[in-house]
Design a protein around this motif. Structure first.
Motif, PDB file in Angstrom:
ATOM      1  N   LEU A 159       0.852  -1.090   0.130  1.00 16.01           N
ATOM      2  CA  LEU A 159      -0.048   0.032  -0.149  1.00 16.01           C
ATOM      3  C   LEU A 159       0.880   1.367  -0.184  1.00 16.01           C
ATOM      4  O   LEU A 159       0.379   2.102  -0.534  1.00 16.01           O
ATOM      5  CB  LEU A 159      -0.944  -0.080   1.118  1.00 16.01           C
ATOM      6  N   VAL A 160       1.742   1.290   0.787  1.00 14.28           N
ATOM      7  CA  VAL A 160       2.956   2.417   0.803  1.00 14.28           C
ATOM      8  C   VAL A 160       3.415   2.692  -0.616  1.00 14.28           C
ATOM      9  O   VAL A 160       3.396   3.771  -1.203  1.00 14.28           O
ATOM     10  CB  VAL A 160       4.214   2.294   1.810  1.00 14.28           C
ATOM     11  N   ASP A 161       3.740   1.485  -1.346  1.00 13.40           N
ATOM     12  CA  ASP A 161       4.341   1.770  -2.583  1.00 13.40           C
ATOM     13  C   ASP A 161       3.444   2.264  -3.739  1.00 13.40           C
ATOM     14  O   ASP A 161       3.768   3.115  -4.366  1.00 13.40           O
ATOM     15  CB  ASP A 161       4.933   0.255  -3.183  1.00 13.40           C
ATOM     16  N   ALA A 162       2.293   1.739  -3.503  1.00 17.26           N
ATOM     17  CA  ALA A 162       1.088   2.268  -4.330  1.00 17.26           C
ATOM     18  C   ALA A 162       0.826   3.628  -4.193  1.00 17.26           C
ATOM     19  O   ALA A 162       0.806   4.346  -5.105  1.00 17.26           O
ATOM     20  CB  ALA A 162      -0.134   1.364  -4.066  1.00 17.26           C
ATOM     21  N   VAL A 163       0.628   3.928  -2.796  1.00 17.65           N
ATOM     22  CA  VAL A 163       0.242   5.388  -2.679  1.00 17.65           C
ATOM     23  C   VAL A 163       1.373   6.436  -3.044  1.00 17.65           C
ATOM     24  O   VAL A 163       1.151   7.265  -4.031  1.00 17.65           O
ATOM     25  CB  VAL A 163      -0.141   5.721  -1.170  1.00 17.65           C
ATOM     26  N   VAL A 164       2.569   5.783  -3.069  1.00 18.49           N
ATOM     27  CA  VAL A 164       3.800   6.765  -3.412  1.00 18.49           C
ATOM     28  C   VAL A 164       3.715   6.949  -4.874  1.00 18.49           C
ATOM     29  O   VAL A 164       3.742   8.007  -5.502  1.00 18.49           O
ATOM     30  CB  VAL A 164       5.040   6.470  -2.917  1.00 18.49           C
ATOM     31  N   GLU A 165       3.517   5.801  -5.691  1.00 21.28           N
ATOM     32  CA  GLU A 165       3.523   5.998  -7.215  1.00 21.28           C
ATOM     33  C   GLU A 165       2.451   6.636  -7.516  1.00 21.28           C
ATOM     34  O   GLU A 165       2.690   7.514  -8.667  1.00 21.28           O
ATOM     35  CB  GLU A 165       3.402   4.325  -7.533  1.00 21.28           C
ATOM     36  N   LEU A 166       1.084   6.320  -7.116  1.00 18.71           N
ATOM     37  CA  LEU A 166       0.217   7.444  -7.541  1.00 18.71           C
ATOM     38  C   LEU A 166       0.063   8.790  -7.312  1.00 18.71           C
ATOM     39  O   LEU A 166      -0.182   9.581  -8.130  1.00 18.71           O
ATOM     40  CB  LEU A 166      -1.401   6.780  -6.686  1.00 18.71           C
ATOM     41  N   ILE A 167       0.559   9.130  -5.930  1.00 17.20           N
ATOM     42  CA  ILE A 167       0.877  10.558  -5.892  1.00 17.20           C
ATOM     43  C   ILE A 167       1.900  11.090  -6.857  1.00 17.20           C
ATOM     44  O   ILE A 167       1.806  12.221  -7.297  1.00 17.20           O
ATOM     45  CB  ILE A 167       1.303  10.765  -4.269  1.00 17.20           C
ATOM     46  N   ALA A 168       2.881  10.274  -6.952  1.00 15.83           N
ATOM     47  CA  ALA A 168       3.881  10.690  -7.666  1.00 15.83           C
ATOM     48  C   ALA A 168       3.463  11.055  -9.443  1.00 15.83           C
ATOM     49  O   ALA A 168       3.778  11.902  -9.927  1.00 15.83           O
ATOM     50  CB  ALA A 168       4.861   9.707  -7.758  1.00 15.83           C
ATOM     51  N   ARG A 169       2.536  10.087  -9.794  1.00  8.51           N
ATOM     52  CA  ARG A 169       2.059  10.319 -11.225  1.00  8.51           C
ATOM     53  C   ARG A 169       1.296  11.548 -11.223  1.00  8.51           C
ATOM     54  O   ARG A 169       1.187  12.119 -12.254  1.00  8.51           O
ATOM     55  CB  ARG A 169       1.193   9.168 -11.419  1.00  8.51           C
ATOM     56  N   ALA A 170       0.748  12.163 -10.122  1.00  6.42           N
ATOM     57  CA  ALA A 170      -0.071  13.135 -10.194  1.00  6.42           C
ATOM     58  C   ALA A 170       0.477  14.464 -10.117  1.00  6.42           C
ATOM     59  O   ALA A 170       0.108  15.440 -10.627  1.00  6.42           O
ATOM     60  CB  ALA A 170      -1.273  12.923  -9.040  1.00  6.42           C
ATOM     61  N   VAL A 171       1.459  14.420  -9.286  1.00  2.00           N
ATOM     62  CA  VAL A 171       2.150  15.755  -8.920  1.00  2.00           C
ATOM     63  C   VAL A 171       3.568  15.829  -9.223  1.00  2.00           C
ATOM     64  O   VAL A 171       4.004  16.759  -9.357  1.00  2.00           O
ATOM     65  CB  VAL A 171       2.007  15.970  -7.477  1.00  2.00           C
TER      66      VAL A 171
END
Length: 198
Positions: A184-196
């Motif tokens: 979950l940590v990895d997924a959240v970081v990846e999704l936020i990185a894609r967004a910002v």
């Protein structure tokens, strides 16, 4: 008490005992919540469980809600992540620390209690609002540092992203009733990185 020179012996500062009382009280809150739920947390119960006097509790916290917030903050408080030169690395470090905090025994019920209590009639919204602001402050600093450095987009809605970062772990813990994990940590970081990411 008199020392060898005939002078009155000087007591050391009272801080160790003060810290012991505070720690015992906060540990008692977490234990009571974990075992019996938020309804078991009263000033009397905490004092008895901690082995301290009720006046000692009231000297530190004027009301139950202050005590509960302090207990939550003792388990899930402010973090400081140094500048790693990359907001992804900093965010990953922050969320990994949060994940480890959320996996502690009793933290799920404690957080559920804090959230529930904040919605009760007569709750001090200022006190409850200040706690998440402190807890999420480092996420804001990471994003703002990334904007200054140029690896986070300048038009990022920082407040919205801070909420987006905080929400998944809490939802996993309190609604899906599962402990957050590294995936979950990895997924959240990846999704936020894609967004910002700039």
């Amino acid at each position: 008490m008199v020392d060898k020179q005939g002078r009155g012996a000087v007591r050391g500062p009272g801080r160790p005992r003060e810290e012991r009382v505070t720690r015992a009280a906060l540990d008692a809150v977490v234990a009571l919540v974990a075992e019996q739920g938020m309804g078991a947390v009263t000033m009397d119960a905490v004092a008895e469980r901690a082995g301290v006097s009720k006046p000692a509790i009231y000297r530190r916290w004027a009301a139950k809600q202050e005590l509960v917030i302090a207990a939550a903050e003792a388990r899930i408080g402010e973090l400081s992540v140094p500048d790693r030169g990359d907001f992804r690395a900093e965010l990953h470090e922050l969320l990994t620390a949060r994940m480890e905090s959320y996996r502690q025994p009793g933290v799920d019920r404690l957080l559920a209690g804090v959230i529930g209590a904040s919605a009760e009639a007569g709750a001090d919204r200022g006190a409850y609002g200040a706690y998440p602001a402190r807890v999420m402050g480092e996420t804001r600093r990471i994003l703002e540092r990334g904007i200054e450095r140029g690896d986070v987009r300048a038009d990022t809605d920082v407040r919205a992203v801070v909420t987006l970062v905080a929400a998944p772990m809490l939802f996993r813990l309190l609604v899906e009733l599962e402990r957050p994990d590294r995936h979950l940590v990895d997924a959240v970081v990846e999704l936020i990185a894609r967004a910002v990411a700039a």
